[in-house]
Design an enzyme around this catalytic site. Sequence first.
Site, PDB file in Angstrom:
ATOM      1  N   GLY A 122       0.926  -1.234  -0.055  1.00 41.14           N
ATOM      2  CA  GLY A 122       0.042   0.059   0.035  1.00 41.14           C
ATOM      3  C   GLY A 122       0.804   1.423  -0.078  1.00 41.14           C
ATOM      4  O   GLY A 122       1.937   1.075   0.791  1.00 41.14           O
ATOM      5  N   HIS A 455      -2.878 -20.295  47.459  1.00 35.00           N
ATOM      6  CA  HIS A 455      -1.643 -21.190  47.732  1.00 35.00           C
ATOM      7  C   HIS A 455      -1.723 -22.799  47.370  1.00 35.00           C
ATOM      8  O   HIS A 455      -2.964 -23.425  47.404  1.00 35.00           O
ATOM      9  CB  HIS A 455      -1.611 -20.933  49.325  1.00 35.00           C
ATOM     10  CG  HIS A 455      -0.563 -21.935  49.919  1.00 35.00           C
ATOM     11  ND1 HIS A 455       0.801 -21.673  49.902  1.00 35.00           N
ATOM     12  CD2 HIS A 455      -0.380 -23.220  50.541  1.00 35.00           C
ATOM     13  CE1 HIS A 455       1.446 -22.365  50.389  1.00 35.00           C
ATOM     14  NE2 HIS A 455       0.699 -23.291  50.808  1.00 35.00           N
TER      15      HIS A 455
HETATM   16  C1  LIG Z   1      12.359 -12.277  17.400  1.00 36.71           C
HETATM   17  C2  LIG Z   1      11.327 -11.375  17.579  1.00 36.71           C
HETATM   18  C3  LIG Z   1      10.260 -11.690  18.885  1.00 36.71           C
HETATM   19  C4  LIG Z   1       9.625 -10.788  19.366  1.00 36.71           C
HETATM   20  N1  LIG Z   1       9.008 -11.075  20.559  1.00 36.71           N
HETATM   21  C5  LIG Z   1       8.080 -10.024  21.127  1.00 36.71           C
HETATM   22  C6  LIG Z   1       7.301 -10.572  22.133  1.00 36.71           C
HETATM   23  O1  LIG Z   1       7.393 -11.696  22.741  1.00 36.71           O
HETATM   24  N2  LIG Z   1       6.373  -9.798  22.527  1.00 36.71           N
HETATM   25  C7  LIG Z   1       6.160  -8.519  22.018  1.00 36.71           C
HETATM   26  O2  LIG Z   1       5.435  -7.745  22.584  1.00 36.71           O
HETATM   27  N3  LIG Z   1       6.948  -8.233  20.876  1.00 36.71           N
HETATM   28  C8  LIG Z   1       7.786  -8.922  20.361  1.00 36.71           C
HETATM   29  N4  LIG Z   1       8.499  -8.708  19.125  1.00 36.71           N
HETATM   30  C9  LIG Z   1       8.359  -7.321  18.644  1.00 36.71           C
HETATM   31  C10 LIG Z   1       6.963  -7.563  17.847  1.00 36.71           C
HETATM   32  O3  LIG Z   1       7.168  -8.567  16.820  1.00 36.71           O
HETATM   33  C11 LIG Z   1       6.636  -6.038  17.167  1.00 36.71           C
HETATM   34  O4  LIG Z   1       6.569  -5.155  18.189  1.00 36.71           O
HETATM   35  C12 LIG Z   1       5.225  -6.272  16.446  1.00 36.71           C
HETATM   36  O5  LIG Z   1       5.205  -7.078  15.312  1.00 36.71           O
HETATM   37  C13 LIG Z   1       4.877  -4.669  15.769  1.00 36.71           C
HETATM   38  O6  LIG Z   1       3.821  -4.581  15.187  1.00 36.71           O
HETATM   39  P1  LIG Z   1       3.124  -3.737  14.006  1.00 36.71           P
HETATM   40  O7  LIG Z   1       2.101  -4.122  13.830  1.00 36.71           O
HETATM   41  O8  LIG Z   1       3.600  -2.342  14.303  1.00 36.71           O
HETATM   42  O9  LIG Z   1       4.218  -4.029  12.657  1.00 36.71           O
HETATM   43  P2  LIG Z   1       4.580  -5.641  12.251  1.00 36.71           P
HETATM   44  O10 LIG Z   1       4.260  -6.831  13.220  1.00 36.71           O
HETATM   45  O11 LIG Z   1       6.186  -5.526  11.609  1.00 36.71           O
HETATM   46  O12 LIG Z   1       3.526  -5.736  10.722  1.00 36.71           O
HETATM   47  C14 LIG Z   1       3.849  -4.807   9.850  1.00 36.71           C
HETATM   48  C15 LIG Z   1       2.944  -5.692   8.386  1.00 36.71           C
HETATM   49  O13 LIG Z   1       3.080  -4.422   7.383  1.00 36.71           O
HETATM   50  C16 LIG Z   1       3.520  -4.996   6.243  1.00 36.71           C
HETATM   51  N5  LIG Z   1       3.860  -3.628   5.564  1.00 36.71           N
HETATM   52  C17 LIG Z   1       4.870  -2.966   5.797  1.00 36.71           C
HETATM   53  N6  LIG Z   1       4.873  -1.945   4.922  1.00 36.71           N
HETATM   54  C18 LIG Z   1       3.645  -2.269   3.993  1.00 36.71           C
HETATM   55  C19 LIG Z   1       2.893  -1.447   3.040  1.00 36.71           C
HETATM   56  N7  LIG Z   1       3.660  -0.319   2.274  1.00 36.71           N
HETATM   57  N8  LIG Z   1       1.964  -1.948   2.384  1.00 36.71           N
HETATM   58  C20 LIG Z   1       1.556  -2.910   2.880  1.00 36.71           C
HETATM   59  N9  LIG Z   1       1.790  -3.573   4.079  1.00 36.71           N
HETATM   60  C21 LIG Z   1       3.228  -3.306   4.527  1.00 36.71           C
HETATM   61  C22 LIG Z   1       4.571  -5.967   6.784  1.00 36.71           C
HETATM   62  O14 LIG Z   1       4.853  -6.728   5.710  1.00 36.71           O
HETATM   63  C23 LIG Z   1       3.911  -6.589   8.153  1.00 36.71           C
HETATM   64  O15 LIG Z   1       3.096  -7.584   7.779  1.00 36.71           O
HETATM   65  C24 LIG Z   1       9.404  -9.454  18.572  1.00 36.71           C
HETATM   66  C25 LIG Z   1      10.056  -9.190  17.620  1.00 36.71           C
HETATM   67  C26 LIG Z   1      10.840  -9.917  17.045  1.00 36.71           C
HETATM   68  C27 LIG Z   1      11.672  -9.702  15.701  1.00 36.71           C
END
Ligand SMILES: Cc1cc2nc3c(=O)[nH]c(=O)nc-3n(C[C@H](O)[C@H](O)[C@H](O)COP(=O)(O)OP(=O)(O)OC[C@H]3O[C@@H](n4cnc5c(N)ncnc54)[C@H](O)[C@@H]3O)c2cc1C
Length: 476
Positions: A122, A455
């Site tokens: 997007g 407990h």
């Molecule tokens: C190994 C690992 C372990 C983690 N463990 C934890 C945990 O245990 N607990 C926790 O709270 N957090 C954890 N996190 C962090 C967590 O994954 C992120 O904080 C969270 O996924 C962020 O959510 P978001 O919706 O902002 O983005 P994201 O989950 O990154 O999702 C963004 C989505 O948007 C899509 N996208 C990007 N640009 C576009 C575009 N222009 N058009 C269409 N689609 C697009 C991407 O492909 C993706 O699907 C972890 C991260 C990692 C890497």
Amino acid sequence: MAKTFDAVVIGGGPGGYIAAIRAAQLGMQVACVDDWKTPAEKPALGGTCTNVGCIPSKALLQSSENYEHAGHGFAEHGVQIKGLAVDVGQMLKRKDKIVKQNNEGILYLFKKNKVAFYHGHGSFVRGDANGWEIKVAGSIEETLTARHAIVATGSSPRALPGTTFDNKLILDNEGALAIPEVPKRLGVVGAGVIGLELGSVWRRLGSKVHILEALPGFLGAADDAIAQEAWKIFTREGELEIELGVNVASIAQGKAGVSVDYKTAEGKAAALACDRLIVSIGRVPNTEGLGADRIGLKIDATGFIEVDKNCRASLPRIYAVGDVVRGPMLAHKGEDEGVMVAEIIAGQHGHVNYDAIPWVMYTMPEIAWVGKTEQQLKAEGIAYRSGRFPFAYNGRALGRDEAEGFIKILADAATDRILGVHAIGSLASELIAEAVVAIEFGASSEDIARICHAHPSLSEVMREAALAVDKRSLNG
Ligand SMILES: Cc1cc2nc3c(=O)[nH]c(=O)nc-3n(C[C@H](O)[C@H](O)[C@H](O)COP(=O)(O)OP(=O)(O)OC[C@H]3O[C@@H](n4cnc5c(N)ncnc54)[C@H](O)[C@@H]3O)c2cc1C
């Protein structure tokens, strides 16, 4: 002709898909655009969290913990195991199955809530306060008109300058969750949450893990007492080898492995040879190709979309949530921002209490906290009382063979209001929920001390820590 929606969400991770569902619950016509693809080019909703983050890492942490218990802990319980072996292929298969279940679950929720899903990239084309035109580039091209737009594009792993992830030898989180066999020597750059969790997975399965961290201190965001205890436990014999204050100079990739040249904290030249190297030195917000410059959406100097405390971006009717905006990169922070924004668009008073967001590390023992650390209270000149209670005095923890660590509660010296709760120990990730409720409700340590806790349960450690604030623990 462009289809018009009340809200178009760009990104289907926890920030985006939750915003879409909440907006639909509130009666809006909603679309969510997400570009995540499986190797077979199929959509896979849930973003980083579901596909290569929270969900798969916790699946592998559990599998590796089971293996470690079976190998080292069961004998103490009188359970003898012969011929114990790791089947990494099966572990990865199980992890992938859980990820797929989650992907399908979100798709089902979209159908249930009538959220239109567009698989593709997007980007903003043009627009004004009346509506934003968003182009979707996927297997087919579409143009959507959004009365409100919510950007939830998440973040991507940061590479070390001069290196790229090939996900065979130099791995980001995605590669680190899919190593096909246990590496003998695993290097990790970055001793943050991701480096420690993923390093722990492979350490438990048999890798010798060496972690290099640039910062001079360990777990700087945690309470000092927790960081010290974690350091003691994580670096003892046979566990993780962690070096702080190092400066990585170069990384060279050979046929059979990777070598990292670095300077130690004392300035001495050193080298680390490993079979594979995980680089977990932070994440960068995803704004490339979003068309932000085309419409004049402000991005700050560090690459995050600029937003106010309610996640309003610099242009009317555009909001941004999750990893692409300031604040901790945590899935539940993004989800709560998604709910807030949907409610604000619907004319309600959505809000996020940024002072009550729990942090969790799923290491062994787990670490979790909410609110202020002791060093923050000192720096802010706030007078406090502190109570601490060890898991070692708790019958349930002893029964579980998980008696390490403690819970520490910090309460305002004058009002007794709880300001911070810090836990390192068995199931700290679950126990912290009580502390989050307490902080949200403005509870005092006495409130927790007077609440009946089952407990024998680990939650009694929380109560005893609360009693300890008033120097009247009953069991210690
Ligand atoms: C190994 C690992 C372990 C983690 N463990 C934890 C945990 O245990 N607990 C926790 O709270 N957090 C954890 N996190 C962090 C967590 O994954 C992120 O904080 C969270 O996924 C962020 O959510 P978001 O919706 O902002 O983005 P994201 O989950 O990154 O999702 C963004 C989505 O948007 C899509 N996208 C990007 N640009 C576009 C575009 N222009 N058009 C269409 N689609 C697009 C991407 O492909 C993706 O699907 C972890 C991260 C990692 C890497």
